[in-house]
Design an enzyme around this catalytic site. Sequence first.
Site, PDB file in Angstrom:
ATOM      1  N   TRP A   9      -5.764  20.408 -32.936  1.00  0.00           N
ATOM      2  CA  TRP A   9      -4.594  21.228 -32.613  1.00  0.00           C
ATOM      3  C   TRP A   9      -4.938  22.592 -33.199  1.00  0.00           C
ATOM      4  CZ3 TRP A   9      -0.450  20.992 -29.588  1.00  0.00           C
ATOM      5  CH2 TRP A   9       0.539  21.959 -29.740  1.00  0.00           C
ATOM      6  N   LYS A  34       9.207  18.862 -21.831  1.00  0.00           N
ATOM      7  CA  LYS A  34       8.904  19.525 -23.105  1.00  0.00           C
ATOM      8  C   LYS A  34       8.653  21.019 -22.898  1.00  0.00           C
ATOM      9  CE  LYS A  34       8.294  19.965 -27.440  1.00  0.00           C
ATOM     10  NZ  LYS A  34       9.519  19.995 -28.273  1.00  0.00           N
ATOM     11  N   CYS A  65      -4.470  18.299 -36.921  1.00  0.00           N
ATOM     12  CA  CYS A  65      -5.554  17.700 -36.134  1.00  0.00           C
ATOM     13  C   CYS A  65      -5.710  16.250 -36.581  1.00  0.00           C
ATOM     14  CB  CYS A  65      -6.862  18.430 -36.404  1.00  0.00           C
ATOM     15  SG  CYS A  65      -6.764  20.196 -36.148  1.00  0.00           S
ATOM     16  N   GLU A  88      21.344  17.392 -25.523  1.00  0.00           N
ATOM     17  CA  GLU A  88      20.108  17.091 -24.777  1.00  0.00           C
ATOM     18  C   GLU A  88      19.576  15.691 -25.065  1.00  0.00           C
ATOM     19  OE1 GLU A  88      16.657  19.493 -25.548  1.00  0.00           O
ATOM     20  OE2 GLU A  88      17.269  19.886 -27.594  1.00  0.00           O
ATOM     21  N   GLU A  96      22.663  25.556 -31.927  1.00  0.00           N
ATOM     22  CA  GLU A  96      21.502  24.656 -31.944  1.00  0.00           C
ATOM     23  C   GLU A  96      21.942  23.207 -32.151  1.00  0.00           C
ATOM     24  OE1 GLU A  96      18.619  24.645 -31.038  1.00  0.00           O
ATOM     25  OE2 GLU A  96      17.635  23.002 -32.091  1.00  0.00           O
ATOM     26  N   HIS A 156      40.768  32.507 -30.098  1.00  0.00           N
ATOM     27  CA  HIS A 156      40.810  33.219 -28.803  1.00  0.00           C
ATOM     28  C   HIS A 156      40.668  32.254 -27.644  1.00  0.00           C
ATOM     29  CE1 HIS A 156      40.718  36.978 -30.977  1.00  0.00           C
ATOM     30  NE2 HIS A 156      39.726  36.495 -31.712  1.00  0.00           N
ATOM     31  N   ASN A 181      -9.087  18.700 -40.972  1.00  0.00           N
ATOM     32  CA  ASN A 181      -7.686  18.917 -40.621  1.00  0.00           C
ATOM     33  C   ASN A 181      -7.104  19.765 -41.741  1.00  0.00           C
ATOM     34  OD1 ASN A 181      -5.038  18.793 -39.706  1.00  0.00           O
ATOM     35  ND2 ASN A 181      -4.618  16.934 -40.896  1.00  0.00           N
ATOM     36  N   GLY A 182      -6.426  20.866 -41.392  1.00  0.00           N
ATOM     37  CA  GLY A 182      -5.801  21.686 -42.430  1.00  0.00           C
ATOM     38  C   GLY A 182      -6.020  23.156 -42.150  1.00  0.00           C
ATOM     39  N   ARG A 204      -1.783  13.938 -32.475  1.00  0.00           N
ATOM     40  CA  ARG A 204      -1.860  14.978 -33.518  1.00  0.00           C
ATOM     41  C   ARG A 204      -2.456  16.275 -32.995  1.00  0.00           C
ATOM     42  NH1 ARG A 204      -1.378  13.033 -38.694  1.00  0.00           N
ATOM     43  NH2 ARG A 204      -2.550  14.800 -39.497  1.00  0.00           N
ATOM     44  N   LYS A 254      21.188  20.162 -29.523  1.00  0.00           N
ATOM     45  CA  LYS A 254      20.510  18.920 -29.930  1.00  0.00           C
ATOM     46  C   LYS A 254      21.312  17.712 -29.455  1.00  0.00           C
ATOM     47  CE  LYS A 254      16.967  19.905 -30.747  1.00  0.00           C
ATOM     48  NZ  LYS A 254      16.956  21.233 -30.355  1.00  0.00           N
TER      49      LYS A 254
HETATM   50  C1  AGP Z   1      14.941  22.437 -27.261  1.00  0.00           C
HETATM   51  O1  AGP Z   1      15.241  21.250 -27.949  1.00  0.00           O
HETATM   52  C2  AGP Z   1      14.596  22.229 -25.825  1.00  0.00           C
HETATM   53  N1  AGP Z   1      13.522  21.308 -25.695  1.00  0.00           N
HETATM   54  C3  AGP Z   1      14.436  23.518 -25.039  1.00  0.00           C
HETATM   55  O2  AGP Z   1      15.650  24.226 -25.132  1.00  0.00           O
HETATM   56  C4  AGP Z   1      13.296  24.469 -25.485  1.00  0.00           C
HETATM   57  O3  AGP Z   1      13.618  25.050 -26.723  1.00  0.00           O
HETATM   58  C5  AGP Z   1      13.158  25.577 -24.428  1.00  0.00           C
HETATM   59  O4  AGP Z   1      12.790  24.978 -23.213  1.00  0.00           O
HETATM   60  C6  AGP Z   1      12.133  26.634 -24.820  1.00  0.00           C
HETATM   61  O5  AGP Z   1      10.851  26.065 -24.919  1.00  0.00           O
HETATM   62  P1  AGP Z   1       9.688  26.949 -25.563  1.00  0.00           P
HETATM   63  O6  AGP Z   1      10.088  27.213 -26.979  1.00  0.00           O
HETATM   64  O7  AGP Z   1       8.463  26.102 -25.436  1.00  0.00           O
HETATM   65  O8  AGP Z   1       9.588  28.229 -24.792  1.00  0.00           O
END
Ligand code: AGP
Length: 610
Positions: free
Chosen positions: A74, A605, A2, A490, A483, A506, A98-99, A27, A487
Amino acid sequence: MCGIIGYIGGQNAVPILIDGLRRLEYRGYDSAGIAFFKDGALDVRRSVGKLKNLEASIQGQLLYSNIGIGHTRWATHGRPCEENAHPHRSGKFVVVHNGIIENYVPLKEKLKGLGHVFKSETDTEVIAHLIEEHAKKGGNLAAATRKALMELKGAYAVGVIGEDEPDTLVAARAGCPLVIGMGRQEYFIASDLPPILNYTNPIIFLDDFEMAVLSRDGVAVTDLKGKPREKEISTVLWNPVMAEKGGYKHFMLKEIYEQPRAITDTFRGRISPETGSVYLGEIGLSEAETRKVKKVTLVACGTSWHACLIGKAMLEELAGIPCEVDIASEFRYRRPIIDKNTLLIAITQSGETADTLAAMREARARGARTIAICNAVGSTAAREAQGVVYTHAGPEIGVASTKAFTSQLVALFLIALHLGRSRGNLDSGQVKGYLDELVKIPAKAEKLLLDTEDGIKKLAKDFFRHTDFLYLGRGYSYPVALEGALKLKEISYIHAEGYPAGEMKHGPIALVDEKMPVVVLAPKDPVYEKVSSNIEEVRSRGGKVIAIVTEGDKRLKAKADYLFSLPETIPCLSPILTTIPLQLLAYHIAVLRGSDVDQPRNLAKSVTVE
Ligand code: AGP
């Protein structure tokens, strides 16, 4: 996390508080509130949702006060709503915090026994009542606050004002940031620099277990026993925008560096390594119910799906429960074999991903119990699940998930230990051993960040013009390979694929030549020998090998073209560490390619549509 703000001086505090909260909204933005003096009495205004709602609620009112505190939330304990919004009040005392207060439940019970009536679900409200209780026994605001803080376990940064002392603002911290702005006959407190730098830049950085008493005459800093502390006054030359990102160029890099704290905050208050205990009451399953679970199904999307893959390995290793993993958008259109003996774990940072919500509803309709691992308190997933294990990563602003992902792994680890213990698959001694290693991870992550970033920056310069990458791993490192590839994809828009290292022969090994960088995760674990052979396969075809290994690995030092070492840990916790260099690599390559790192093209996001 927060944001808190406070002011005392000759100006009107109200606009300063509102402006400061605007600069702290990154925050947290679940609710906002301020407290100030009006006609000699304390006045508290709070609104759920973003700051603009609070601004609208005080629009047109003549509010003038020379002292005040404010908060933007938050949520960690208690859903986002006005009752849970800060500031919290008890009698003549008002607090912003905050905490996370780990022992708020017993303290709340004690205070209720003394006649205190609580209005919120938060841990913070306990602080206001404790201060009031101590004030009854005599002493000023600072003394009562000091005594109250001595009873707290957990992390806090607080701002406190009291109706009987309109010229005193008390602030203190333990485990959460708090800075003090030293203006001309005016003083500020804040969780971070942005709200203050607009007014002044001589700054005192409070340390843990220190308290500051702000008045018109100045600032007195003491320890929690009241012993004066000499503090250096630093002049900070950041501009406010830079300060919102903590001096980092992008939120993503700031969030990568926040991982040690996010990991700590996610296990804080949920474990006792001394007794080998995990406290996950919020999971919503009795011991008897956990014994009835015949299968766990994990569902999610994107990075959270990678966490599911790691969670499967953890649950099978530690809890001895059969696990399935499904991409949420696939699960919801299959005919999954689900019944009342299935436990569905949905992982979603935002708590609003449409496919994941649909998968949860599908599972619920088929009789499964549902748990959500979520970073957003009060989100749809959190409200619809029958149990929620929150990650306490704080708001993740960068579209590419980093601290939320490693916090999800911590939550999964705690669930696996909890289920393993309650189903008799682990004894307390074994749980103690696992927890002893878990509590070392934040420091290992910190060391890793400091040791590797320069080398990763140099590596990025060698590879940012490449058009293809391969990421390889086995066992716990296979989902990390996925992962790492995601990264890079994207945020740099480079094509990258994650593969099980054993799969190369394979087909995918046909891709390997001297133009193909191959990132190989090869920590010390049961499949290390196999991965070492895969590295040989890649090198013999001219591939450039970038190896992520455990500290002290001399064997692969001779075999890899580039090598990054990470602190040793147990296999089931290794993904938390092996992921970090891959986050940094994706970040620095993206920066060199000029991508919009925090808001990459075509992405959002939270994907709230199918
Ligand atoms: C991850 O870097 C991406 N932004 C995306 O794959 C994300 O993980 C996915 O859309 C799931 O989002 P969520 O965890 O909010 O459900």
